[in-house]
Design an enzyme around this catalytic site. Structure first.
Site, PDB file in Angstrom:
ATOM      1  N   GLU A   1       0.846  -1.187   0.000  1.00 29.63           N
ATOM      2  CA  GLU A   1       0.000   0.000   0.000  1.00 29.63           C
ATOM      3  C   GLU A   1       0.881   1.237   0.000  1.00 29.63           C
ATOM      4  O   GLU A   1       2.100   1.139   0.137  1.00 29.63           O
ATOM      5  CB  GLU A   1      -0.986  -0.018   1.181  1.00 29.63           C
ATOM      6  CG  GLU A   1      -0.336  -0.057   2.539  1.00 29.63           C
ATOM      7  CD  GLU A   1      -1.344  -0.263   3.689  1.00 29.63           C
ATOM      8  OE1 GLU A   1      -2.320  -0.990   3.514  1.00 29.63           O
ATOM      9  OE2 GLU A   1      -1.129   0.314   4.751  1.00 29.63           O
TER      10      GLU A   1
ATOM     11  N   HIS B   1      -4.175   3.454   8.228  1.00 22.25           N
ATOM     12  CA  HIS B   1      -2.911   2.980   8.800  1.00 22.25           C
ATOM     13  C   HIS B   1      -1.961   4.145   9.010  1.00 22.25           C
ATOM     14  O   HIS B   1      -1.863   5.034   8.168  1.00 22.25           O
ATOM     15  CB  HIS B   1      -2.228   1.977   7.863  1.00 22.25           C
ATOM     16  CG  HIS B   1      -2.953   0.674   7.752  1.00 22.25           C
ATOM     17  ND1 HIS B   1      -2.767  -0.178   6.701  1.00 22.25           N
ATOM     18  CD2 HIS B   1      -3.871   0.088   8.558  1.00 22.25           C
ATOM     19  CE1 HIS B   1      -3.530  -1.249   6.862  1.00 22.25           C
ATOM     20  NE2 HIS B   1      -4.216  -1.100   7.979  1.00 22.25           N
TER      21      HIS B   1
END
Lengths: 377, 290
Positions: B209, B247
Site C-alpha cells: 500500500e 494505517h
C-alpha cells in the site's frame, strides 16, 4: 496532528531552544499593538497548517505599527492552499548573519531517528534534497543511546560553522532531538535557524507534527489542536472510531479495514467513478457504526451513490447485514446503495438484506461497477 | 511446508485474559493451533479456553516450552510485552496491537534485531499456515493449504485476496500480515527471503500500500534474489498526498510513497501488479505458467 508555527515555537522554548519572541493576533488592531510593543521592524506571519506561506503573500515585513496593522489586515482572511488565515504571528525582526536548516525526522527504511542540517537555510529542504543532496548533513540517532553530542558537533563541523559557534549549534541540535522523542513528534524542523549579527542563535521559524498514536500521553499537545484547521467530518468520525478522509468524487465508500478501503476506492476509479471519501469503519460493523458511517458519507452533498464493502472476518456477515438494515431505518438515504458482502456468514447476511429489499453482490468488482453505473444513471 | 509457524508451534498469548486476547485464543484453539500458555500479570492460575495463565513470560516458557508469542495487550503496554517475550528467549513474536507510538518502536526494533528474534507487526493480522497453525485474528476458514506464500501490509485486504486465491484453487503455504505501521518488525524483504528459501512455496503474492519505501526495497530484492513466480497489488492508487489513510504508515509524504512509484518498481522487477484484488490469482496463474 499538526500545530501552528507559534505553538511549535512554544514547545521548542519549553525544551530550551532559543526562539524569536512573538505574539499571536486575530485582528489588525491587535497586530498593530503588538508591533508597537516590540518596536522597530516586525514580521507578520499567517498561521495555517500548510507550507508555501511566503509565496502566497502570507508573510510580510512591517516597519511601523501602522504598517503591521495594514499587513495583518491583508493576511487575515486570506486563503492559502485552501486554508483560511484566522491568526497571524507577529514576531520581532531579526538581523540575520547566517541561516541554517535543522530538522529531525524518522528515517523509515533505517528504523532510526535522523537529525539533518543544511547550510542552505530558509530554502525548502525538499528542494535542497532534490537539487544538491550532498549539502544535507545527516546523522542517525542510536536507537538505544539516542543522539549524542559528538554527532551534533560532527554536523556543526560539516556545515563549516566557525568553531566559536559549534557548541551553541550542538546544544540546539541535541535539544531538538530531545523535543522529537519526548513530545512524540513525527517531524520537528527549524527553518531557518539563524545566527544574528550579534552572534546569537535563534529559531526563526519552526514546524512540528505529532504521532496521533502517542497523543494519549500528551494532553498538552492535544489541547493545541486547532479545530478550524480540521475537516469537521473527519473530526466527528474520529470520535466514533472511524477513519474518514474527504475526497473530491461522488461515490461514498464504507469499508472495513484500511487496506481494503483503499482498494475499494481504487476499484471505483477503475470502473470510471471517483470516490468521495476514504472510510474505514474499524473492526466491527454494528448498527451504530454503520449508521454513523451513513451520516458521515451523506453529509457530503456531492455523494450520488454509496458503496458498502465488507469482508467478514471475525465480523460476521449476518451481524453486518443487521447493522445495515437497522442503520437504514435510522438514517434515510436518498441516494442508491450498493452492498458487497463476503466472508464469514455472507450468505445469511445477504438473505437478511434481500428480505429488507437491499441487494448485495458477491465481488468487489461487481459492486464497484454497479455503484458507478447507479451514480451516473 | 511453510514458513515461521506450523504444527510444531507452541504458542503463548500475552494479554490472554483481555477481551481481544480471550476471544482470539478461543478462535486459535478451535482452528487447531497449539496454544500452550497465556500471560496476564496477576492472573496466574486462571485458564482461558483451557489454556493455563501465567504471571510472567519467563515462567510460562520454562513450564510450557512456548516457542512463539502473540500479543493482544493495549498499545501503551505493547513495547514492554515485546521486550518481555524476546528477553525470555522466544524467537517469534507477533504483535497484533494497533496504535503503538513510533518513538517506542525505534528501540524495540533494535532490541529484537540484537537478540536475533523475529517480530511480526505491530498493527497486523498475524500469520497463518493453513491446516496447521493460525497465529492471528484472520478468519481461518477462507484459507486452504497449498503452495502460494502471501505477504501483506493490510488486514481485510489480505482476506480478500486469500479468499480469491482459495476460490481459484490456489492454496497457501503461509500468509503473513506484516502490519501497516511506519516501523514494523519484519519487512516485505524479510518475508520474501523466507518464501524464496521455503521449498514448498512455489509462488508468492505481495500486497502493498501507499507510504514508505518497503515495496521499492522489495522490488530491488526481488530483481536480485526471487526466482519464484509472483503477483502483487498496491492499494491506494487514488489516495491524495499528505493524508493518513487509516494505517499510520499509509501516507504519501513529500511526493514519495505513491502507488504509481511502487507499481512501477514491482513491474520493473518482473512482478505482475493487478489493477484489482480479484485479478491477483489470474496474474499469478499466468506467472506460474510462464
Amino acid at each position: 496532528m499538526d500545530v501552528h508555527e507559534y505553538q511549535a515555537a512554544e514547545i521548542l522554548a519549553r525544551h530550551g531552544v532559543p526562539v524569536n519572541p512573538g505574539q499571536v493576533a486575530t485582528s489588525p488592531d491587535e497586530a498593530g499593538a503588538i508591533a508597537r510593543q516590540f518596536g522597530g521592524t516586525v514580521a507578520i506571519k499567517a498561521q495555517v497548517h500548510t507550507g508555501g506561506r511566503g509565496k502566497a503573500g502570507g508573510i510580510k515585513l512591517a516597519h511601523s505599527p501602522d504598517e503591521a496593522k495594514a499587513a495583518a489586515a491583508q493576511i487575515l482572511g486570506m486563503d492559502i492552499r485552501g486554508h483560511v488565515v484566522n491568526k497571524v504571528l507577529v514576531v520581532k525582526g531579526a538581523e540575520i548573519a547566517k541561516e541554517i536548516y535543522l530538522g529531525v525526522v524518522l528515517d523509515r527504511p533505517a528504523r532510526q531517528i535522523l537529525v539533518m542540517a543544511s547550510a542552505e537555510g530558509g530554502v525548502e529542504i525538499e528542494q535542497v534534497a532534490k537539487e544538491s543532496p550532498e549539502k544535507i548533513i545527516q546523522r542517525r540517532a542510536d536507537p538505544m543511546l539516542g543522539f549524542l553530542p559528538y554527532q551534533a558537533r560532527e554536523i556543526a563541523f560539516a556545515l563549516g560553522l566557525d568553531s566559536k559557534l559549534v557548541n551553541g549549534f550542538a546544544s540546539i541540535a541535541l535539544k531538538l532531538y530531545e523535543t522529537y522523542v519526548k513530545e512524540d513528534a513525527t517531524l520537528v524542523e527549524i527553518n531557518p535557524l539563524i545566527i544574528t549579527k550579534s552572534g546569537e542563535w535563534l529559531a526563526l521559524d519552526s514546524k512540528m507534527s505529532f504521532d496521533d498514536n502517542a497523543l494519549f500521553r500528551h494532553a498538552q499537545t492535544e489541547e493545541m489542536r486547532d479545530i478550524a484547521e480540521e475537516n469537521p467530518t473527519e473530526l466527528d468520525a474520529r470520535h466514533s472510531g472511524i477513519s474518514f478522509v474527504k475526497l473530491d468524487g461522488d461515490i461514498g465508500c464504507i469499508v472495513n479495514g484500511a487496506g481494503l478501503a483503499m482498494a475499494t476506492m481504487d476499484a471505483v476509479k477503475l470502473y470510471g467513478g471517483e470516490p468521495a471519501n476514504f472510510l474505514d469503519v474499524g473492526g466491527g460493523a454494528k448498527a451504530d457504526q454503520v449508521a454513523k458511517a451513513f451520516t458521515l458519507v451523506t453529509a457530503d452533498p456531492n455523494v450520488r451513490a454509496i458503496l458498502i464493502n465488507i469482508f467478514g472476518g471475525i465480523t460476521r456477515g449476518d451481524e453486518v447485514a443487521e447493522g445495515i438494515k437497522e442503520a437504514m431505518e435510522r438514517v434515510k438515504l436518498d441516494v442508491p446503495l450498493v452492498v458487497r458482502l463476503s466472508g464469514t456468514n455472507a450468505e445469511e447476511g445477504k438473505q437478511i438484506l434481500a428480505d429488507a429489499g437491499i441487494s448485495a453482490t458477491d465481488t468487489m468488482d461487481e459492486a464497484a461497477e454497479q455503484v458507478v453505473k447507479q451514480a451516473h444513471a | 511446508m511453510s514458513i515461521l509457524v506450523d504444527s510444531s508451534t507452541r504458542l503463548l498469548v500475552q494479554g490472554i485474559t483481555g477481551r481481544e486476547g480471550s476471544f482470539h485464543t478461543q478462535q486459535m484453539v478451535e482452528y487447531g493451533t497449539n496454544v500452550v500458555a497465556g500471560v496476564t500479570p496477576g492472573k496466574q492460575g486462571e485458564q482461558v479456553a483451557g489454556v493455563p495463565v501465567f504471571d510472567t513470560v519467563a515462567d510460562a516458557v520454562a513450564k510450557t516450552g512456548a516457542n512463539a508469542a502473540i500479543i493482544y495487550v493495549p498499545a501503551r503496554f505493547a513495547p514492554d510485552a515485546i521486550y518481555e517475550s524476546v528477553a525470555a528467549g522466544i524467537p517469534l513474536v507477533v504483535c497484533i496491537t494497533e496504535g503503538v507510538p513510533v518513538v517506542d518502536m525505534v528501540p524495540v526494533y533494535a532490541y529484537v534485531k540484537e537478540k536475533g528474534a523475529r517480530l511480526i507487526g505491530p498493527n497486523c493480522p498475524g500469520l497463518i499456515t493453513p491446516g496447521q497453525a493460525k497465529v492471528g485474528i484472520m478468519p481461518g476458514f477462507i484459507h486452504q493449504p497449498g503452495k502460494v506464500g502471501l505477504v501483506s501490509r493490510s488486514g481485510t485486504l489480505t482476506y480478500e485476496v486469500v479468499d480469491a486465491l482459495t476460490k481459484a484453487g490456489l492454496g497457501q503455504s503461509t500468509a503473513v500480515g506484516i502490519g501497516g505501521d511506519p516501523i514494523i518488525g519484519s519487512s516485505f524483504v524479510d518475508i520474501l527471503k523466507l518464501f524464496q528459501d521455503d521449498p514448498e512455496t512455489e509462488a508468492i503474492v505481495m500486497l502493498g500500500e501507499i507510504g514508505g519505501s518497503d515495496e521499492e526495497e522489495a522490488a530491488t530484492f526481488i530483481k536480485k534474489h526471487v526466482t519464484k513466480p509472483m503477483a502483487g497489488f498496491i492499494a491506494g492508487q487514488t489516495a491524495p498526498p499528505g493524508k493518513r489513510m487509516g494505517h499510520a504508515g499509509a501516507i504519501i509524504s513529500g511526493g514519495s510513497g505513491t502507488a504509481a512509484d511502487k507499481i512501477k518498481a514491482l513491474e520493473s522487477a518482473g512482478v505482475g501488479v493487478a489493477r484489482s484484488p480479484s485479478q491477483v490469482p489470474v496474474l499469478l496463474k499466468e506467472a506460474m505458467q510462464a
